[in-house]
Scaffold this motif. Structure first.
Motif, PDB file in Angstrom:
ATOM      1  N   CYS A   1      90.741  17.292 -12.926  1.00 57.79           N
ATOM      2  CA  CYS A   1      90.683  18.744 -12.726  1.00 57.79           C
ATOM      3  C   CYS A   1      91.808  19.480 -13.461  1.00 57.79           C
TER       4      CYS A   1
ATOM      5  N   THR B   1      90.582  29.762  -9.980  1.00 56.86           N
ATOM      6  CA  THR B   1      89.645  28.701  -9.664  1.00 56.86           C
ATOM      7  C   THR B   1      90.369  27.590  -8.924  1.00 56.86           C
ATOM      8  N   THR B   2      89.763  26.881  -7.976  1.00 57.50           N
ATOM      9  CA  THR B   2      88.399  26.921  -7.487  1.00 57.50           C
ATOM     10  C   THR B   2      88.381  27.580  -6.109  1.00 57.50           C
TER      11      THR B   2
ATOM     12  N   HIS C   1      83.940  30.928 -10.101  1.00 58.45           N
ATOM     13  CA  HIS C   1      83.508  29.543  -9.876  1.00 58.45           C
ATOM     14  C   HIS C   1      83.477  29.314  -8.367  1.00 58.45           C
TER      15      HIS C   1
ATOM     16  N   PRO D   1      81.754  26.669  -5.874  1.00 61.41           N
ATOM     17  CA  PRO D   1      80.919  25.486  -5.648  1.00 61.41           C
ATOM     18  C   PRO D   1      80.033  25.648  -4.418  1.00 61.41           C
TER      19      PRO D   1
ATOM     20  N   ASP E   1      79.595  24.031  -8.477  1.00 62.40           N
ATOM     21  CA  ASP E   1      79.580  22.566  -8.487  1.00 62.40           C
ATOM     22  C   ASP E   1      78.431  22.101  -7.599  1.00 62.40           C
TER      23      ASP E   1
END
Ligand code: SAM
Ligand code: SF4
Length: 439
Positions: A17, A238-239, A264, A266, A306
């Motif tokens: 990451c 992010t995230t 972003h 997920p 994600d």
């Protein structure tokens, strides 16, 4: 083992990451402050740091094959340090399996690398996987990284305990770095040439703190404070986790011009039973409602996500719900993974683990849908005029590569320099990049 000479050069290889990329940069600055320099491409380094990722099986296995490849033709090996989340989770195993490894250092302990190197030189094999939250930031040298786009870790760790994920075990509990430290680090990055800063955290939108007047603020407050820096032109973060999203952060997307139109967020699955088994504590419906609110605040916002396919017990019909989620949201970009059982996580011992062939087929179908949508997002951008932040030279003379506000890669030909914000018209779109011309 006889004592080794002082290492003069280093190489840091970061996997996984963006937080690992950030940690790798800070380790480089730390080793630089000790008088070491980065080994030139293609040359052996005296010290090699493998900054590892434990999020999926493949990522962890890579470490062992990399260690094997570090032995030189004459049979000697560099000083090898394994850092990052594999180090945190499997430190003892690494030491037992790989005699060439001299140091194992966790993500919260790498500020102590110089002392570890001393011990390793004297022949010791040293492990440090302590988790003193925030301690490293007070000790690391100030930022010297020069790049138009820089990362800044503002929040670390995770208290969410999704049942598939190792992060709460390898990175520890959620902590927010203090406001004043972040403003200072951001200013250093900007002074060194950063025009864009991406604020990082495993759950970055859980960041909270107190501003310089002692008022409690959330991530939106930090973003507004950074936006006041004249030479900083773009801010990203992010995230995020759906459950930590605040009204104020959503509103900031409509109000802070420097906050880029990109989110972003997920989702992992589009099915509520699976989401519950994952301990995500949001539903498909609440996720969609949240995205709608972002789109209301900033209509052109690009959404990315994600996904995990093949979580234990996921049926064909449940997987179809994930495809429906994709059809509903129309992601501009996404990361999708096959479920990987991680030792020590609850999902690893759940019944009904899904066969590899089933996961392969689901991943293929999901990625086809995601690629369809990222291509159509790029195609819909054609004709738009926007700024591109120039990050590097292209392969042809006079060609430049950079990013649009929506984080698309774009290239153009003309007069420019790295770090410039160039006004362009987007001319043509592929799945991974856009052609542009200066206007
Ligand atoms: N905190 C962020 C979140 O909750 O979305 C991201 C953390 S994780 C480093 C990044 C992504 O890796 C997750 O969003 C998930 O899709 C994926 N991931 C985590 N554990 C996984 C596992 N065991 N198997 C497959 N993918 C996994
Ligand atoms: Fe892992 Fe879930 Fe935490 Fe993200 S929120 S880091 S997926 S446990």
């Amino acid at each position: 083992m006889k004592s080794l000479s002082e290492p003069k050069s280093y190489r840091i290889k970061s996997f996984g990451c963006q937080m690992n990329v950030y940690d790798g940069e800070r380790m480089a600055e730390l080793l630089g402050a000790q008088g070491m320099s980065a080994a030139p491409e293609g040359e052996d380094a005296d010290l090699v740091v493998l900054n590892t990722c434990h999020i999926r099986e493949k990522a962890a296995e890579k470490v062992y094959s990399d260690i094997g490849r570090l032995r030189r033709d004459d049979g000697s090996a560099p000083l090898i340090a394994v850092a990052g989340c594999v180090a945190q989770a499997e430190g003892e195993e690494i030491m037992a399996r790989s005699p060439d490894v001299r140091m194992v250092v966790g993500p919260q302990a790498y500020h102590r690398l110089p002392a570890m190197i001393e011990k390793a030189r004297a022949g010791e094999r040293v492990t440090d996987t302590d988790m003193p939250a925030n301690a490293k930031f007070g000790v690391l040298p100030t930022r010297t990284k020069r790049a138009p786009s820089a990362f800044l870790t503002v929040q670390e760790g995770c208290d969410k305990f999704c049942t598939y994920c190792v992060v709460p075990y390898t990175r520890g509990a959620e902590i927010s770095r203090p406001f004043a430290d972040l403003v200072e680090e951001a200013q250093k990055l900007v002074d060194a040439g950063a025009r864009e800063i991406t604020l990082l955290g495993q759950n970055v939108n859980a960041w909270d703190g107190e501003d310089d007047k002692g008022r409690a603020i959330g991530l939106d407050g930090l973003i507004r404070a950074l936006a006041a820096m004249p030479d900083l032109k773009r801010i990203r973060y992010t995230t995020s986790h759906p459950n930590d999203m605040s009204d104020a952060l959503i509103a900031a997307h409509g109000e802070v011009g420097k906050l880029m139109p990109y989110l972003h967020l997920p989702v992992q699955s589009g099915n509520n039973r699976v989401l519950q088994a994952m301990n995500r504590s949001h539903s498909a419906e609440s996720y969609i409602a949240l995205i709608e609110r972002f789109r209301a605040a900033r209509p052109d916002i690009a959404i990315s996500g994600d996904f995990i396919v093949g979580f234990p017990g996921e049926t064909d019909a449940e997987f179809e719900d994930t495809l429906k989620m994709v059809d509903t949201i129309r992601y501009a970009a996404a990361f999708s993974f096959k479920y990987s059982p991680r030792p020590g996580t609850p999902a690893a011992t759940m019944a009904d683990q899904i066969a590899k062939e089933v996961m392969d087929e689901r991943l293929q179908r999901l990625q086809a849908a995601l690629q369809r949508d990222s291509l159509s997002f790029n195609q819909a951008s054609v004709g738009r005029t926007c700024e591109v932040l120039v990050e590097r030279k292209g392969r042809k003379p006079g060609q430049w590569l950079g990013k649009t506000p929506w984080l698309q890669s774009a290239w153009f030909e003309g007069d420019a320099a790295i770090g410039d914000l160039v006004q362009v018209e987007l001319l043509a779109a592929g799945p991974n990049s856009l052609e542009a011309r200066v206007v």
